[in-house]
Scaffold this motif. Structure first.
Motif, PDB file in Angstrom:
ATOM      1  N   THR A  97       0.843  -1.198   0.000  1.00  0.00           N
ATOM      2  CA  THR A  97       0.000   0.000   0.000  1.00  0.00           C
ATOM      3  C   THR A  97       0.876   1.245   0.000  1.00  0.00           C
ATOM      4  OG1 THR A  97      -0.048   0.058   2.409  1.00  0.00           O
ATOM      5  CG2 THR A  97      -1.800  -1.206   1.314  1.00  0.00           C
ATOM      6  N   PRO A  98       0.329   2.416  -0.379  1.00  0.00           N
ATOM      7  CA  PRO A  98       1.138   3.638  -0.316  1.00  0.00           C
ATOM      8  C   PRO A  98       1.758   3.878   1.053  1.00  0.00           C
ATOM      9  CG  PRO A  98      -0.829   4.042  -1.605  1.00  0.00           C
ATOM     10  CD  PRO A  98      -0.986   2.656  -1.019  1.00  0.00           C
ATOM     11  N   GLU A  99       0.985   3.605   2.122  1.00  0.00           N
ATOM     12  CA  GLU A  99       1.522   3.819   3.467  1.00  0.00           C
ATOM     13  C   GLU A  99       2.714   2.911   3.739  1.00  0.00           C
ATOM     14  OE1 GLU A  99      -3.047   4.209   3.841  1.00  0.00           O
ATOM     15  OE2 GLU A  99      -1.585   3.140   2.614  1.00  0.00           O
ATOM     16  N   THR A 102       5.747   4.041   1.756  1.00  0.00           N
ATOM     17  CA  THR A 102       6.394   5.203   2.382  1.00  0.00           C
ATOM     18  C   THR A 102       7.298   4.757   3.519  1.00  0.00           C
ATOM     19  OG1 THR A 102       4.714   6.839   1.786  1.00  0.00           O
ATOM     20  CG2 THR A 102       5.956   7.256   3.795  1.00  0.00           C
ATOM     21  N   LEU A 129       2.667   7.415  -4.817  1.00  0.00           N
ATOM     22  CA  LEU A 129       3.577   7.046  -3.723  1.00  0.00           C
ATOM     23  C   LEU A 129       4.358   8.250  -3.193  1.00  0.00           C
ATOM     24  CD1 LEU A 129       4.922   3.619  -5.054  1.00  0.00           C
ATOM     25  CD2 LEU A 129       2.910   4.097  -3.644  1.00  0.00           C
ATOM     26  N   LYS A 131       3.357  11.297  -3.270  1.00  0.00           N
ATOM     27  CA  LYS A 131       2.402  12.139  -2.535  1.00  0.00           C
ATOM     28  C   LYS A 131       2.238  11.637  -1.107  1.00  0.00           C
ATOM     29  CE  LYS A 131      -0.540  13.492  -6.448  1.00  0.00           C
ATOM     30  NZ  LYS A 131      -1.887  13.342  -7.002  1.00  0.00           N
ATOM     31  N   ASP A 132       2.156  10.313  -0.947  1.00  0.00           N
ATOM     32  CA  ASP A 132       2.015   9.765   0.400  1.00  0.00           C
ATOM     33  C   ASP A 132       3.231  10.103   1.245  1.00  0.00           C
ATOM     34  OD1 ASP A 132       0.208   7.580   1.940  1.00  0.00           O
ATOM     35  OD2 ASP A 132       2.318   7.318   2.489  1.00  0.00           O
ATOM     36  N   GLN A 135       3.104  13.860   2.098  1.00  0.00           N
ATOM     37  CA  GLN A 135       2.084  14.168   3.095  1.00  0.00           C
ATOM     38  C   GLN A 135       2.478  13.647   4.477  1.00  0.00           C
ATOM     39  OE1 GLN A 135      -1.682  12.738   1.563  1.00  0.00           O
ATOM     40  NE2 GLN A 135      -1.663  14.170  -0.145  1.00  0.00           N
ATOM     41  N   SER A 136       3.295  12.604   4.510  1.00  0.00           N
ATOM     42  CA  SER A 136       3.771  12.058   5.779  1.00  0.00           C
ATOM     43  C   SER A 136       4.929  12.869   6.346  1.00  0.00           C
ATOM     44  CB  SER A 136       4.213  10.606   5.593  1.00  0.00           C
ATOM     45  OG  SER A 136       3.153   9.799   5.129  1.00  0.00           O
ATOM     46  N   ARG A 208      -8.114   3.289   0.540  1.00  0.00           N
ATOM     47  CA  ARG A 208      -7.671   4.496  -0.146  1.00  0.00           C
ATOM     48  C   ARG A 208      -7.678   5.710   0.765  1.00  0.00           C
ATOM     49  NH1 ARG A 208     -11.492   6.631  -4.702  1.00  0.00           N
ATOM     50  NH2 ARG A 208     -12.042   8.306  -3.315  1.00  0.00           N
ATOM     51  N   LYS A 209      -6.628   6.499   0.683  1.00  0.00           N
ATOM     52  CA  LYS A 209      -6.632   7.820   1.290  1.00  0.00           C
ATOM     53  C   LYS A 209      -6.983   8.789   0.164  1.00  0.00           C
ATOM     54  CE  LYS A 209      -2.472   7.970   3.081  1.00  0.00           C
ATOM     55  NZ  LYS A 209      -1.328   8.423   3.887  1.00  0.00           N
ATOM     56  N   LEU A 212      -4.766  11.496  -1.518  1.00  0.00           N
ATOM     57  CA  LEU A 212      -3.642  11.199  -2.396  1.00  0.00           C
ATOM     58  C   LEU A 212      -3.926  11.570  -3.842  1.00  0.00           C
ATOM     59  CD1 LEU A 212      -2.211   7.824  -1.027  1.00  0.00           C
ATOM     60  CD2 LEU A 212      -1.350  10.138  -0.705  1.00  0.00           C
TER      61      LEU A 212
END
Length: 421
Positions: A97-99, A102, A129, A131-132, A135-136, A208-209, A212
């Protein structure tokens, strides 16, 4: 014929990947798994010099960036890597997952001792990816570059709305399209298939977030291919209930409109539409891609200095200034700009940071009367009036020789500190 052309394109692409994969990289253990990476230009990296991180599209490995890396220059720090389960990197048990991606990237950066700031570059799914990551860790990212990134028109919900507006049965067409795309990855290696599943779940609104799909308020460049060429040929034969080419054009128009809207609402950003190129822009036009990346890498030196003064204490800020020319486009920042920023630091009650700027200016402009006067002001602000006298005297001496417009100010400053002796 259309099917044959599409197959040829796929073969060409994967052949390019195989050829590019001959470039030697390295591997490192991250959480017990081997991650393959390419790292260039990091040996003499200076404090605050950005690291460019290249995030590949779905199913693509690090070597697809070779042409771009060569054009970035040997002194430009750049990292490309194979995500877990792709290319030469081991798979993780967790979903890609994107999270999780990251966290895996963050751990890789920690293992390689690669500190921020970063310039993030993402191709296709890699745009989601980066973007995640941004944003983190927003304070660690200075700029972003997107190559034909995944956008909201790729989502099932948005696709249905676009098709309905066209007068089609939106849900039927979108379902057909998603089902056919999903079948194409059934025979792929497990790591690629796992990421494909995450992408489909993301597009369907699962795991999904939604944020993103938004672009972080970070200086950015979006480069989009305007010519689909053979990628527009129907790879599914006539299995869709609408014309494939018409569908692709419709989605592409919505993508461009969305990119334009995002850029218009973001400072220090731009969109480039490469009308003669398609999705794999960095393989087709690496010079343009490298140029866009470097524009974010160099950025606005004034804004970089302001942020550095906020980020570092005075000693580290002075170290940052010594390496600044490594990531400044012209290799030199005007004397007047440095001087202005120095007085800005005095107004912010950061005299040590101001003195670091004035010292930097003096070392590079030893024949300027103005920089000596500024040095005197910086020393006075730190309570070092006695030390300031010699600098004011030098400012007057040089000012008299050049008939400087501010000679009167220099003399007043000298008289003031002599009165305080």
């Amino acid at each position: 014929m259309k099917k044959v052309v599409s197959i040829i394109v796929v073969l060409i692409f994967f052949s390019a990947n195989v050829c590019l994969a001959q470039t030697k990289g390295e591997s490192i253990l991250v959480d017990g798994k081997s991650i393959h990476y390419l790292l260039m230009g990091d040996k003499n990296r200076k404090l605050g010099q950005p690291l460019i991180i290249l995030e590949s599209n779905h199913a693509s490995n690090a070597e697809t960036w070779n042409k771009v890396i060569d054009l970035l220059g040997k002194n430009t720090p750049v990292l490309a890597y194979d995500r877990a389960g792709i290319g030469q990197s081991d798979s993780f048990e967790e979903l890609p997952t994107p999270e999780n991606r990251t966290r895996q990237l963050k751990n890789l950066l920690t293992e390689l001792n690669l500190e921020p700031p970063y310039i993030l570059v993402g191709h296709g799914w890699g745009g989601i990816l980066i973007k995640d990551f941004a944003q983190s860790y927003p304070e660690q990212v200075e700029g972003m570059v997107y190559l034909d990134p995944v956008d909201e028109s790729s989502s099932f919900e948005k696709m249905v709305a676009i098709f309905d507006k066209e007068g089609w049965d939106g849900e039927k067409v979108a379902t057909e399209y998603f089902d056919l795309r999903k079948k194409r990855f059934q025979q792929a290696p497990e790591g690629i298939k796992a990421e494909a599943q995450v992408m489909f779940d993301f597009a369907k609104g699962e795991r999904r977030k939604s944020e993103l799909y938004d672009f972080p308020k970070i200086p950015s460049a979006i480069l989009a291919g305007g010519k689909q060429v053979v990628f527009m040929e129907n790879p599914f034969e006539p299995k869709l209930s609408v014309d494939y080419l018409q569908m692709v054009n419709l989605l592409h128009k919505n993508r461009i409109a969305e990119f334009t809207s995002q850029i218009l609402n973001s400072e220090d950003s731009e969109m480039v539409l490469l009308s003669n190129y398609s999705h794999y822009l960095h393989l087709q036009e690496p010079e343009k891609i490298a140029s866009s990346i470097l524009s974010k890498y160099y950025g606005d030196p004034t804004k970089k200095l302001v942020k550095a003064a906020q980020r570092y204490d005075s000693e580290r800020f002075a170290n940052y200034l010594e390496g600044l020319e490594m990531h400044t486009a012209s290799g030199k920042i005007p004397e007047a700009t440095i001087n202005m920023l120095g007085y800005d630091q005095l107004r912010k009650d950061q005299p040590a940071h101001a003195l670091a700027l004035f010292t930097y200016n003096l070392n590079r402009n030893p024949n300027s009367a103005n920089v000596y006067d500024s040095m005197g002001d910086g020393l006075v602000a730190l309570g070092k009036t006695q030390e300031a006298v010699a600098y004011y005297e030098k400012a007057v001496l040089l000012g008299e020789k050049s008939q400087h417009n501010d000679l009167g100010i220099f003399k007043k400053n000298l008289a003031r500190v002599n009165g305080e002796k």
